[in-house]
Write a protein that holds these residues in place. Structure first.
Motif, PDB file in Angstrom:
ATOM      1  N   LYS A   2     -25.217  -1.845  27.078  1.00 35.22           N
ATOM      2  CA  LYS A   2     -25.441  -3.254  26.759  1.00 35.22           C
ATOM      3  C   LYS A   2     -24.127  -3.971  26.498  1.00 35.22           C
ATOM      4  CE  LYS A   2     -28.325  -6.319  24.037  1.00 35.22           C
ATOM      5  NZ  LYS A   2     -29.417  -6.452  23.086  1.00 35.22           N
ATOM      6  N   SER A   3     -23.153  -3.280  25.863  1.00 34.10           N
ATOM      7  CA  SER A   3     -21.865  -3.914  25.598  1.00 34.10           C
ATOM      8  C   SER A   3     -21.159  -4.267  26.901  1.00 34.10           C
ATOM      9  CB  SER A   3     -20.993  -2.986  24.754  1.00 34.10           C
ATOM     10  OG  SER A   3     -20.766  -1.763  25.427  1.00 34.10           O
ATOM     11  N   ILE A   4     -21.271  -3.394  27.917  1.00 40.15           N
ATOM     12  CA  ILE A   4     -20.671  -3.666  29.222  1.00 40.15           C
ATOM     13  C   ILE A   4     -21.332  -4.879  29.860  1.00 40.15           C
ATOM     14  CG2 ILE A   4     -20.313  -2.766  31.555  1.00 40.15           C
ATOM     15  CD1 ILE A   4     -20.140   0.017  30.340  1.00 40.15           C
ATOM     16  N   LEU A   5     -22.670  -4.945  29.732  1.00 38.77           N
ATOM     17  CA  LEU A   5     -23.408  -6.087  30.278  1.00 38.77           C
ATOM     18  C   LEU A   5     -23.001  -7.378  29.575  1.00 38.77           C
ATOM     19  CD1 LEU A   5     -25.624  -7.221  32.107  1.00 38.77           C
ATOM     20  CD2 LEU A   5     -27.295  -6.621  30.334  1.00 38.77           C
ATOM     21  N   SER A   6     -22.804  -7.302  28.260  1.00 40.57           N
ATOM     22  CA  SER A   6     -22.397  -8.487  27.498  1.00 40.57           C
ATOM     23  C   SER A   6     -21.036  -8.994  27.961  1.00 40.57           C
ATOM     24  CB  SER A   6     -22.350  -8.155  26.003  1.00 40.57           C
ATOM     25  OG  SER A   6     -23.624  -7.784  25.530  1.00 40.57           O
ATOM     26  N   ILE A   7     -20.115  -8.057  28.204  1.00 42.68           N
ATOM     27  CA  ILE A   7     -18.785  -8.435  28.689  1.00 42.68           C
ATOM     28  C   ILE A   7     -18.891  -9.091  30.071  1.00 42.68           C
ATOM     29  CG2 ILE A   7     -16.544  -7.538  29.446  1.00 42.68           C
ATOM     30  CD1 ILE A   7     -16.841  -5.375  27.293  1.00 42.68           C
ATOM     31  N   PHE A   8     -19.721  -8.492  30.928  1.00 46.58           N
ATOM     32  CA  PHE A   8     -19.914  -9.050  32.271  1.00 46.58           C
ATOM     33  C   PHE A   8     -20.490 -10.461  32.197  1.00 46.58           C
ATOM     34  CE2 PHE A   8     -22.876  -9.904  35.767  1.00 46.58           C
ATOM     35  CZ  PHE A   8     -22.001  -9.864  36.843  1.00 46.58           C
ATOM     36  N   LEU A   9     -21.492 -10.666  31.343  1.00 45.68           N
ATOM     37  CA  LEU A   9     -22.109 -11.988  31.213  1.00 45.68           C
ATOM     38  C   LEU A   9     -21.117 -13.007  30.658  1.00 45.68           C
ATOM     39  CD1 LEU A   9     -25.647 -11.020  29.844  1.00 45.68           C
ATOM     40  CD2 LEU A   9     -25.087 -11.903  32.121  1.00 45.68           C
ATOM     41  N   PHE A  10     -20.270 -12.561  29.735  1.00 47.17           N
ATOM     42  CA  PHE A  10     -19.253 -13.460  29.172  1.00 47.17           C
ATOM     43  C   PHE A  10     -18.279 -13.904  30.260  1.00 47.17           C
ATOM     44  CE2 PHE A  10     -15.012 -14.100  27.373  1.00 47.17           C
ATOM     45  CZ  PHE A  10     -15.266 -15.105  26.452  1.00 47.17           C
ATOM     46  N   ILE A  11     -17.808 -12.939  31.061  1.00 46.76           N
ATOM     47  CA  ILE A  11     -16.880 -13.260  32.154  1.00 46.76           C
ATOM     48  C   ILE A  11     -17.555 -14.177  33.179  1.00 46.76           C
ATOM     49  CG2 ILE A  11     -15.565 -12.287  34.081  1.00 46.76           C
ATOM     50  CD1 ILE A  11     -15.127  -9.793  32.359  1.00 46.76           C
ATOM     51  N   PHE A  12     -18.850 -13.901  33.437  1.00 45.20           N
ATOM     52  CA  PHE A  12     -19.601 -14.736  34.384  1.00 45.20           C
ATOM     53  C   PHE A  12     -19.697 -16.175  33.873  1.00 45.20           C
ATOM     54  CE2 PHE A  12     -23.738 -16.560  35.616  1.00 45.20           C
ATOM     55  CZ  PHE A  12     -23.575 -16.585  37.000  1.00 45.20           C
ATOM     56  N   ARG A  13     -20.045 -16.330  32.582  1.00 44.71           N
ATOM     57  CA  ARG A  13     -20.145 -17.671  32.005  1.00 44.71           C
ATOM     58  C   ARG A  13     -18.791 -18.367  32.016  1.00 44.71           C
ATOM     59  NH1 ARG A  13     -22.404 -15.249  27.438  1.00 44.71           N
ATOM     60  NH2 ARG A  13     -20.976 -16.452  26.123  1.00 44.71           N
ATOM     61  N   LEU A  14     -17.745 -17.594  31.768  1.00 45.22           N
ATOM     62  CA  LEU A  14     -16.394 -18.153  31.771  1.00 45.22           C
ATOM     63  C   LEU A  14     -16.027 -18.654  33.166  1.00 45.22           C
ATOM     64  CD1 LEU A  14     -14.281 -18.379  29.500  1.00 45.22           C
ATOM     65  CD2 LEU A  14     -13.196 -16.322  30.419  1.00 45.22           C
ATOM     66  N   GLY A  15     -16.390 -17.863  34.181  1.00 46.89           N
ATOM     67  CA  GLY A  15     -16.092 -18.257  35.559  1.00 46.89           C
ATOM     68  C   GLY A  15     -16.853 -19.498  35.981  1.00 46.89           C
ATOM     69  N   ILE A  16     -18.140 -19.534  35.657  1.00 52.94           N
ATOM     70  CA  ILE A  16     -18.953 -20.708  36.005  1.00 52.94           C
ATOM     71  C   ILE A  16     -18.473 -21.937  35.238  1.00 52.94           C
ATOM     72  CG2 ILE A  16     -21.269 -21.696  35.956  1.00 52.94           C
ATOM     73  CD1 ILE A  16     -20.906 -19.531  38.050  1.00 52.94           C
ATOM     74  N   GLY A  17     -18.098 -21.729  33.972  1.00 46.16           N
ATOM     75  CA  GLY A  17     -17.578 -22.838  33.172  1.00 46.16           C
ATOM     76  C   GLY A  17     -16.290 -23.386  33.740  1.00 46.16           C
ATOM     77  N   ALA A  18     -15.407 -22.489  34.212  1.00 40.47           N
ATOM     78  CA  ALA A  18     -14.140 -22.921  34.811  1.00 40.47           C
ATOM     79  C   ALA A  18     -14.399 -23.712  36.092  1.00 40.47           C
ATOM     80  CB  ALA A  18     -13.266 -21.700  35.105  1.00 40.47           C
ATOM     81  N   PHE A  51     -20.902 -23.432  29.818  1.00 42.36           N
ATOM     82  CA  PHE A  51     -20.676 -22.143  29.161  1.00 42.36           C
ATOM     83  C   PHE A  51     -21.770 -21.847  28.135  1.00 42.36           C
ATOM     84  CE2 PHE A  51     -18.782 -19.423  25.916  1.00 42.36           C
ATOM     85  CZ  PHE A  51     -18.249 -18.393  26.686  1.00 42.36           C
ATOM     86  N   PHE A  52     -22.011 -22.794  27.235  1.00 42.99           N
ATOM     87  CA  PHE A  52     -22.999 -22.560  26.178  1.00 42.99           C
ATOM     88  C   PHE A  52     -24.432 -22.747  26.686  1.00 42.99           C
ATOM     89  CE2 PHE A  52     -19.163 -23.417  23.659  1.00 42.99           C
ATOM     90  CZ  PHE A  52     -19.175 -22.296  22.843  1.00 42.99           C
ATOM     91  N   GLY A  53     -24.586 -23.551  27.734  1.00 39.60           N
ATOM     92  CA  GLY A  53     -25.908 -23.680  28.334  1.00 39.60           C
ATOM     93  C   GLY A  53     -26.373 -22.377  28.944  1.00 39.60           C
ATOM     94  N   LEU A  54     -25.461 -21.706  29.653  1.00 41.52           N
ATOM     95  CA  LEU A  54     -25.789 -20.395  30.232  1.00 41.52           C
ATOM     96  C   LEU A  54     -26.057 -19.371  29.139  1.00 41.52           C
ATOM     97  CD1 LEU A  54     -23.221 -20.199  33.177  1.00 41.52           C
ATOM     98  CD2 LEU A  54     -25.717 -20.345  33.361  1.00 41.52           C
ATOM     99  N   LYS A  55     -25.281 -19.451  28.059  1.00 37.52           N
ATOM    100  CA  LYS A  55     -25.496 -18.524  26.939  1.00 37.52           C
ATOM    101  C   LYS A  55     -26.887 -18.719  26.348  1.00 37.52           C
ATOM    102  CE  LYS A  55     -23.581 -17.082  22.501  1.00 37.52           C
ATOM    103  NZ  LYS A  55     -22.521 -17.311  21.472  1.00 37.52           N
ATOM    104  N   TRP A  56     -27.295 -19.972  26.195  1.00 34.17           N
ATOM    105  CA  TRP A  56     -28.619 -20.269  25.646  1.00 34.17           C
ATOM    106  C   TRP A  56     -29.710 -19.764  26.592  1.00 34.17           C
ATOM    107  CZ3 TRP A  56     -32.705 -23.210  27.450  1.00 34.17           C
ATOM    108  CH2 TRP A  56     -33.741 -23.446  26.533  1.00 34.17           C
ATOM    109  N   MET A  57     -29.515 -19.934  27.900  1.00 30.99           N
ATOM    110  CA  MET A  57     -30.501 -19.486  28.877  1.00 30.99           C
ATOM    111  C   MET A  57     -30.668 -17.963  28.845  1.00 30.99           C
ATOM    112  SD  MET A  57     -29.544 -21.947  32.132  1.00 30.99           S
ATOM    113  CE  MET A  57     -30.587 -21.000  33.241  1.00 30.99           C
ATOM    114  N   VAL A  58     -29.537 -17.251  28.765  1.00 32.95           N
ATOM    115  CA  VAL A  58     -29.586 -15.779  28.707  1.00 32.95           C
ATOM    116  C   VAL A  58     -30.281 -15.326  27.430  1.00 32.95           C
ATOM    117  CG1 VAL A  58     -28.194 -13.686  28.498  1.00 32.95           C
ATOM    118  CG2 VAL A  58     -27.571 -15.432  30.176  1.00 32.95           C
ATOM    119  N   SER A  59     -29.931 -15.961  26.306  1.00 27.25           N
ATOM    120  CA  SER A  59     -30.538 -15.600  25.017  1.00 27.25           C
ATOM    121  C   SER A  59     -32.043 -15.858  25.040  1.00 27.25           C
ATOM    122  CB  SER A  59     -29.880 -16.394  23.878  1.00 27.25           C
ATOM    123  OG  SER A  59     -28.519 -16.070  23.770  1.00 27.25           O
ATOM    124  N   SER A  60     -32.441 -16.981  25.624  1.00 27.38           N
ATOM    125  CA  SER A  60     -33.867 -17.312  25.712  1.00 27.38           C
ATOM    126  C   SER A  60     -34.616 -16.301  26.570  1.00 27.38           C
ATOM    127  CB  SER A  60     -34.046 -18.715  26.285  1.00 27.38           C
ATOM    128  OG  SER A  60     -33.464 -19.685  25.453  1.00 27.38           O
TER     129      SER A  60
END
Length: 215
Positions: A2-18, A51-60
């Motif tokens: 799960k920690s690896i997945l969390s890192i991947f999702l963070f990088i993904f959100r960072l890329g989409i945000g950029a 960035f935070f919109g994607l985070k909210w969607m994943v959390s939901s």
């Protein structure tokens, strides 16, 4: 995992945000003809919204898949974060003081604790099947090993200290067995489910073998 997945999702959100930052800035500057500073500000807003919109969607989505209420999910995630920190502390102390138990026993305790924690991380509602591990057993193991490590590092070893070390080693070994039982109890429902699936599969096989049974 799960920690690896969390890192991947963070990088993904960072890329989409950029990407959102770049697109919004360019549109604002080149299409709408705003000033450069306003264009950069628009890009920053787009970045944070994305960035935070994607985070909210994943959390939901995770909340929906967990089958828990938002309050329950938040409560369990808090305990999981604390549990992970405690397991890290336990690992650090156990391997810094090899005489707590044998090296193999130390390794097995950490392995069992991590496995139990991983199961609950992947299926948070199972936290309630492992409450004693998080509320009591893990805390006790961490406190005992840390106190044992403290006493072993003292330059003076009185008879009282030696007796305390011996009693602590015995208690730690007993607590290790308790944590093993925690994992066994957590896996019990999986074993029952597997047995049920095997029985159903066997019945299907027997049904196909019997020429007198019509489908």
């Amino acid at each position: 995992m799960k920690s690896i997945l969390s890192i991947f999702l963070f990088i993904f959100r960072l890329g989409i945000g950029a990407a959102a930052f770049a697109i919004a800035s360019l549109i604002s500057w080149l299409v709408i003809n705003t000033s450069f500073s306003i264009a950069i500000l628009s890009g920053i807003v787009a970045f944070f919204v994305t960035f935070f919109g994607l985070k909210w969607m994943v959390s939901s989505r995770q909340l929906k898949n967990s089958g828990l209420s938002r309050r329950e999910y938040k409560y369990i995630q808090e305990h999981l974060r604390e549990g992970k920190v405690k397991i890290t502390r336990l690992q650090r102390v156990m391997f810094s003081v090899g005489s707590v138990m044998t090296i193999k026993q130390n390794y097995d305790v950490i392995k069992v604790a991590k496995k139990l924690h991983s199961i609950v991380e992947n299926d948070p509602k199972r936290f309630y099947e492992a409450e004693q591990f998080y509320y009591s057993h893990l805390d006790s193991m961490v406190e005992l090993t840390e106190k044992y490590a403290f006493l072993t590092k003292q330059p003076v070893k009185t008879t009282e200290i030696q007796n305390s070390l011996r009693d602590t080693r015995i208690t730690i070994s007993s607590m290790a067995e308790t944590i093993n039982e925690d994992l066994s109890n957590l896996l019990a429902s999986d074993v029952d489910t597997l047995r049920l699936e095997i029985d159903v599969a066997k019945q299907a096989i027997e049904k196909n073998k019997d020429p007198n049974v019509k489908s």
